[in-house]
Structure formats: structure tokens, C-alpha cells
Motif scaffolding. Structure first.
Motif, PDB file in Angstrom:
ATOM      1  N   MET A   1       0.851  -1.183   0.000  1.00  0.00           N
ATOM      2  CA  MET A   1       0.000   0.000   0.000  1.00  0.00           C
ATOM      3  C   MET A   1       0.889   1.235   0.000  1.00  0.00           C
ATOM      4  SD  MET A   1      -2.468   1.288   3.001  1.00  0.00           S
ATOM      5  CE  MET A   1      -3.767   2.393   2.632  1.00  0.00           C
ATOM      6  N   ASN A   2       0.706   2.079  -0.978  1.00  0.00           N
ATOM      7  CA  ASN A   2       1.456   3.319  -1.090  1.00  0.00           C
ATOM      8  C   ASN A   2       0.537   4.472  -0.674  1.00  0.00           C
ATOM      9  OD1 ASN A   2       3.176   5.402  -1.790  1.00  0.00           O
ATOM     10  ND2 ASN A   2       2.752   5.237  -3.973  1.00  0.00           N
ATOM     11  N   ALA A   3       0.581   4.843   0.606  1.00  0.00           N
ATOM     12  CA  ALA A   3      -0.301   5.899   1.098  1.00  0.00           C
ATOM     13  C   ALA A   3       0.506   7.005   1.760  1.00  0.00           C
ATOM     14  CB  ALA A   3      -1.313   5.344   2.091  1.00  0.00           C
ATOM     15  N   SER A   4       0.112   8.225   1.476  1.00  0.00           N
ATOM     16  CA  SER A   4       0.710   9.393   2.116  1.00  0.00           C
ATOM     17  C   SER A   4      -0.289   9.996   3.085  1.00  0.00           C
ATOM     18  CB  SER A   4       1.077  10.447   1.068  1.00  0.00           C
ATOM     19  OG  SER A   4       2.079   9.966   0.212  1.00  0.00           O
ATOM     20  N   ILE A   5       0.238  10.605   4.118  1.00  0.00           N
ATOM     21  CA  ILE A   5      -0.580  11.311   5.096  1.00  0.00           C
ATOM     22  C   ILE A   5      -0.357  12.792   4.845  1.00  0.00           C
ATOM     23  CG2 ILE A   5      -1.106  11.595   7.544  1.00  0.00           C
ATOM     24  CD1 ILE A   5      -1.213   8.622   6.333  1.00  0.00           C
ATOM     25  N   ALA A   6      -1.434  13.549   4.721  1.00  0.00           N
ATOM     26  CA  ALA A   6      -1.320  14.967   4.396  1.00  0.00           C
ATOM     27  C   ALA A   6      -2.242  15.799   5.272  1.00  0.00           C
ATOM     28  CB  ALA A   6      -1.683  15.212   2.929  1.00  0.00           C
ATOM     29  N   GLY A 120      -5.517   7.734 -10.876  1.00  0.00           N
ATOM     30  CA  GLY A 120      -4.230   7.586 -10.217  1.00  0.00           C
ATOM     31  C   GLY A 120      -4.184   7.981  -8.759  1.00  0.00           C
ATOM     32  N   LEU A 121      -5.306   8.391  -8.189  1.00  0.00           N
ATOM     33  CA  LEU A 121      -5.319   8.867  -6.812  1.00  0.00           C
ATOM     34  C   LEU A 121      -6.570   8.357  -6.100  1.00  0.00           C
ATOM     35  CD1 LEU A 121      -3.859  10.791  -4.798  1.00  0.00           C
ATOM     36  CD2 LEU A 121      -5.229  12.641  -5.733  1.00  0.00           C
ATOM     37  N   VAL A 122      -6.382   7.874  -4.867  1.00  0.00           N
ATOM     38  CA  VAL A 122      -7.491   7.432  -4.017  1.00  0.00           C
ATOM     39  C   VAL A 122      -7.350   8.184  -2.702  1.00  0.00           C
ATOM     40  CG1 VAL A 122      -8.592   5.463  -2.896  1.00  0.00           C
ATOM     41  CG2 VAL A 122      -7.459   5.153  -5.100  1.00  0.00           C
ATOM     42  N   ALA A 123      -8.429   8.837  -2.243  1.00  0.00           N
ATOM     43  CA  ALA A 123      -8.314   9.699  -1.064  1.00  0.00           C
ATOM     44  C   ALA A 123      -9.430   9.455  -0.057  1.00  0.00           C
ATOM     45  CB  ALA A 123      -8.330  11.166  -1.482  1.00  0.00           C
ATOM     46  N   ASP A 150      -1.527   3.336  -8.391  1.00  0.00           N
ATOM     47  CA  ASP A 150      -2.275   4.424  -7.767  1.00  0.00           C
ATOM     48  C   ASP A 150      -1.593   4.861  -6.473  1.00  0.00           C
ATOM     49  OD1 ASP A 150      -4.192   4.348  -9.719  1.00  0.00           O
ATOM     50  OD2 ASP A 150      -5.771   3.506  -8.467  1.00  0.00           O
ATOM     51  N   SER A 151      -1.837   6.105  -6.103  1.00  0.00           N
ATOM     52  CA  SER A 151      -1.372   6.638  -4.822  1.00  0.00           C
ATOM     53  C   SER A 151      -2.563   6.787  -3.899  1.00  0.00           C
ATOM     54  CB  SER A 151      -0.720   8.009  -5.016  1.00  0.00           C
ATOM     55  OG  SER A 151       0.445   7.882  -5.779  1.00  0.00           O
ATOM     56  N   GLY A 152      -2.357   6.444  -2.633  1.00  0.00           N
ATOM     57  CA  GLY A 152      -3.383   6.635  -1.626  1.00  0.00           C
ATOM     58  C   GLY A 152      -3.057   7.866  -0.802  1.00  0.00           C
TER      59      GLY A 152
END
Length: 178
Positions: A1-6, A120-123, A150-152
Motif C-alpha cells: 500500500m502506497n499511502a501518504s498522510i497529508a 491515479g489517486l485514491v483519497a 495508484d497513490s493513496g
């Protein structure tokens, strides 16, 4: 899982003295934030009020893996142009209305508890505290909508966003990534 916290923005008065040291100059806050987190959602008012040189400078204040996601009320050329100024630090657009931008990751702004997916993005959004079970569930909710490549993104909202929740989410995302 490629997820960033923002966080939703990096310029929060409530972070002065609690997250940001009291003596940290305001113009160093983005670099300070980017040393701990890999992404930020830039409120529309922030990127629209910044001139082209300022937007381009943001990229220089952050490391290679950092991503800026731009909030936009509607689709149009402006978010795409601001994204070009950010270069490889541009992570996509979060639209508050229906629309699309050709050639850039775009996703509709997620309501609390919901997940949205675009090209390409899941939020998902998180407005709670540092509850590990809730954060894990929020991060795992991104997985069904993600395809290869995709990026999470887990957006932490609030005034100010809860730094402890962001830190806990970073740890959990790392554990989920394996």
C-alpha cells in the motif's frame, strides 16, 4: 500500500508553539513540515494567492519524495498550471465539484468516512484524533479503490489538523506497506 498522510495546509496558528517551535520563522514552516510528512493539501486560497515564483519555490523547500495536492472548487486550467510550477512535487488535484483535468491525477474531495478515487489517486479524510484502530480502518479503506500504480492519500483535517493523528497514521501506513 502506497499511502501518504497529508494535512490540509501547513500554515496553522494552532501549530505555533505546539508543532512549530516558537522561534521558527514563518517562511521555514513548509520545510519543517516536509521533514516529517510526505504530502500536503494546499488550500485553493493559498495557491491562488501565491505568484508563480512562490509556487515554484515551494518545490525547492521540500525533498524529492514530497507531494503537493491542490484543492480546487472546480476543474479548469489554473490547477494544472500551478501543478506545472511544482514540477515533480505535484501530486494531483482534489476537486470540490465534478470535473476533470486532462493528464493529471484528479479525485473528488472525499467526505468524512468516504473514499473517492480518480485517475491515479485514491483519497479519504480523517478528522479524528490519534485512535490507532480508526486510523488503520481509514487507511485500509483506501485499498479497495487502488489499482496498480495508484497513490493513496489520507487527508487530516481540523483546525489545526491533529499532528499526533498524522504521526500515528504515518506509522500505521508504514506497517501496512510491509
Amino acid at each position: 500500500m502506497n499511502a501518504s498522510i497529508a494535512a490540509y495546509g501547513w500554515q496553522h496558528r494552532g501549530w505555533s508553539g505546539s508543532y512549530y517551535p516558537d522561534d521558527l520563522p514563518e517562511e521555514w514552516r513548509l520545510a519543517f513540515y516536509a521533514n516529517e510528512f510526505r504530502a500536503v493539501v494546499v488550500p485553493e486560497s493559498t495557491w491562488r494567492d501565491a505568484d508563480a515564483d512562490r509556487i515554484a519555490a515551494w518545490a525547492g523547500e521540500t525533498g524529492a519524495g514530497f507531494r503537493f495536492l491542490l484543492e480546487a472548487a472546480a476543474s479548469g486550467d489554473e490547477p494544472g498550471r500551478a501543478g506545472e510550477l511544482l514540477g515533480d512535487r505535484f501530486g494531483g488535484v482534489l476537486l470540490r465539484a465534478d470535473g476533470d483535468l486532462t493528464g493529471v491525477p484528479v479525485v473528488r474531495w472525499p467526505e468524512p468516512g468516504a473514499v473517492t478515487a480518480g485517475n491515479g489517486l485514491v483519497a479519504a479524510c480523517w478528522a479524528g484524533g490519534a485512535d490507532p484502530r480508526g486510523l488503520r480502518a481509514a487507511l485500509e479503506s483506501l485499498i479497495p479503490g487502488m489499482r496498480a500504480g495508484d497513490s493513496g492519500l489520507l487527508i487530516v483535517t481540523g483546525e489545526p489538523p491533529a499532528i499526533e493523528a498524522m504521526r500515528a497514521a504515518e506509522v500505521i501506513a508504514g506497517l501496512l506497506a510491509g
